[in-house]
Design a protein around this motif. Structure first.
Motif, PDB file in Angstrom:
ATOM      1  N   VAL A  45       0.849  -1.189   0.000  1.00  0.00           N
ATOM      2  CA  VAL A  45       0.000   0.000   0.000  1.00  0.00           C
ATOM      3  C   VAL A  45       0.888   1.244   0.000  1.00  0.00           C
ATOM      4  O   VAL A  45       1.748   1.415   0.869  1.00  0.00           O
ATOM      5  N   THR A  46       0.654   2.116  -0.981  1.00  0.00           N
ATOM      6  CA  THR A  46       1.442   3.343  -1.112  1.00  0.00           C
ATOM      7  C   THR A  46       0.651   4.544  -0.603  1.00  0.00           C
ATOM      8  O   THR A  46      -0.558   4.454  -0.380  1.00  0.00           O
ATOM      9  N   ILE A  47       1.333   5.655  -0.471  1.00  0.00           N
ATOM     10  CA  ILE A  47       0.689   6.898  -0.046  1.00  0.00           C
ATOM     11  C   ILE A  47      -0.395   7.302  -1.055  1.00  0.00           C
ATOM     12  O   ILE A  47      -1.450   7.808  -0.669  1.00  0.00           O
ATOM     13  N   GLU A  48      -0.154   7.041  -2.330  1.00  0.00           N
ATOM     14  CA  GLU A  48      -1.138   7.366  -3.358  1.00  0.00           C
ATOM     15  C   GLU A  48      -2.413   6.540  -3.185  1.00  0.00           C
ATOM     16  O   GLU A  48      -3.517   7.057  -3.343  1.00  0.00           O
ATOM     17  N   ASP A  49      -2.251   5.254  -2.850  1.00  0.00           N
ATOM     18  CA  ASP A  49      -3.415   4.399  -2.587  1.00  0.00           C
ATOM     19  C   ASP A  49      -4.243   4.966  -1.441  1.00  0.00           C
ATOM     20  O   ASP A  49      -5.465   5.037  -1.515  1.00  0.00           O
ATOM     21  N   TRP A  50      -3.556   5.357  -0.382  1.00  0.00           N
ATOM     22  CA  TRP A  50      -4.226   5.885   0.816  1.00  0.00           C
ATOM     23  C   TRP A  50      -4.949   7.191   0.501  1.00  0.00           C
ATOM     24  O   TRP A  50      -6.086   7.400   0.900  1.00  0.00           O
ATOM     25  N   GLU A  51      -4.283   8.082  -0.209  1.00  0.00           N
ATOM     26  CA  GLU A  51      -4.871   9.392  -0.507  1.00  0.00           C
ATOM     27  C   GLU A  51      -6.120   9.277  -1.386  1.00  0.00           C
ATOM     28  O   GLU A  51      -7.016  10.106  -1.299  1.00  0.00           O
ATOM     29  N   LYS A  52      -6.208   8.241  -2.212  1.00  0.00           N
ATOM     30  CA  LYS A  52      -7.385   8.052  -3.063  1.00  0.00           C
ATOM     31  C   LYS A  52      -8.645   7.770  -2.245  1.00  0.00           C
ATOM     32  O   LYS A  52      -9.724   8.214  -2.599  1.00  0.00           O
ATOM     33  N   VAL A  53      -8.510   7.005  -1.161  1.00  0.00           N
ATOM     34  CA  VAL A  53      -9.687   6.603  -0.384  1.00  0.00           C
ATOM     35  C   VAL A  53      -9.799   7.320   0.957  1.00  0.00           C
ATOM     36  O   VAL A  53     -10.833   7.270   1.595  1.00  0.00           O
ATOM     37  N   ARG A  54      -8.726   7.963   1.415  1.00  0.00           N
ATOM     38  CA  ARG A  54      -8.671   8.781   2.628  1.00  0.00           C
ATOM     39  C   ARG A  54      -8.716   7.999   3.935  1.00  0.00           C
ATOM     40  O   ARG A  54      -8.541   8.570   4.989  1.00  0.00           O
ATOM     41  N   PHE A  55      -8.994   6.720   3.898  1.00  0.00           N
ATOM     42  CA  PHE A  55      -9.028   5.900   5.103  1.00  0.00           C
ATOM     43  C   PHE A  55      -8.157   4.676   4.884  1.00  0.00           C
ATOM     44  O   PHE A  55      -8.437   3.868   3.982  1.00  0.00           O
ATOM     45  N   LEU A  56      -7.139   4.514   5.703  1.00  0.00           N
ATOM     46  CA  LEU A  56      -6.226   3.391   5.539  1.00  0.00           C
ATOM     47  C   LEU A  56      -6.955   2.058   5.672  1.00  0.00           C
ATOM     48  O   LEU A  56      -6.648   1.097   4.972  1.00  0.00           O
ATOM     49  N   THR A  57      -7.958   2.018   6.532  1.00  0.00           N
ATOM     50  CA  THR A  57      -8.699   0.771   6.732  1.00  0.00           C
ATOM     51  C   THR A  57      -9.495   0.359   5.495  1.00  0.00           C
ATOM     52  O   THR A  57      -9.907  -0.787   5.393  1.00  0.00           O
ATOM     53  N   LYS A  58      -9.691   1.263   4.563  1.00  0.00           N
ATOM     54  CA  LYS A  58     -10.422   0.931   3.334  1.00  0.00           C
ATOM     55  C   LYS A  58      -9.503   0.444   2.220  1.00  0.00           C
ATOM     56  O   LYS A  58      -9.967  -0.146   1.254  1.00  0.00           O
ATOM     57  N   VAL A  59      -8.206   0.690   2.359  1.00  0.00           N
ATOM     58  CA  VAL A  59      -7.289   0.301   1.294  1.00  0.00           C
ATOM     59  C   VAL A  59      -6.346  -0.828   1.721  1.00  0.00           C
ATOM     60  O   VAL A  59      -5.877  -1.584   0.878  1.00  0.00           O
TER      61      VAL A  59
END
Length: 96
Positions: free
Chosen positions: A4-18
């Motif tokens: 999981v990258t920072i870009e993945d996280w920023e797309k969904v805004r919640f780490l628990t969703k990605v």
């Protein structure tokens, strides 16, 4: 398992969703979480950060206990452990 990258996280805004338990987490995410606030818990087995995610029944204490975003360091990688009780790096089983 995925990374999981920072870009993945920023797309969904919640780490628990990605992120799923067992996924490797980019160092940039860990650094961002640590820069936002002090760790909730830190030892050689786990890092916990942020505000409580939700309260779950803990059969060990017979009470509701908060869970926190939890990571473990394995070699040079950070691994997402889920939302765990303070001081633990295994996600509790939700029972109804």
């Amino acid at each position: 398992m995925k990374h999981v990258t920072i870009e993945d996280w920023e797309k969904v805004r919640f780490l628990t969703k990605v992120a799923n338990v067992g996924d490797s987490i980019d160092d940039e995410i860990i650094n961002k979480l640590l820069n936002a606030s002090s760790p909730t818990f830190l030892n050689s087995k786990c890092l916990q950060v942020g505000e409580p995610q939700r309260d779950i029944y803990d059969p060990d204490t017979n009470t509701l206990q908060p869970t926190y975003l939890t990571f473990s360091e394995e070699g040079s990688n950070w691994i997402y452990c889920g939302c765990c009780f303070k001081g633990k790096n295994t996600e509790p089983i939700l029972t109804i």
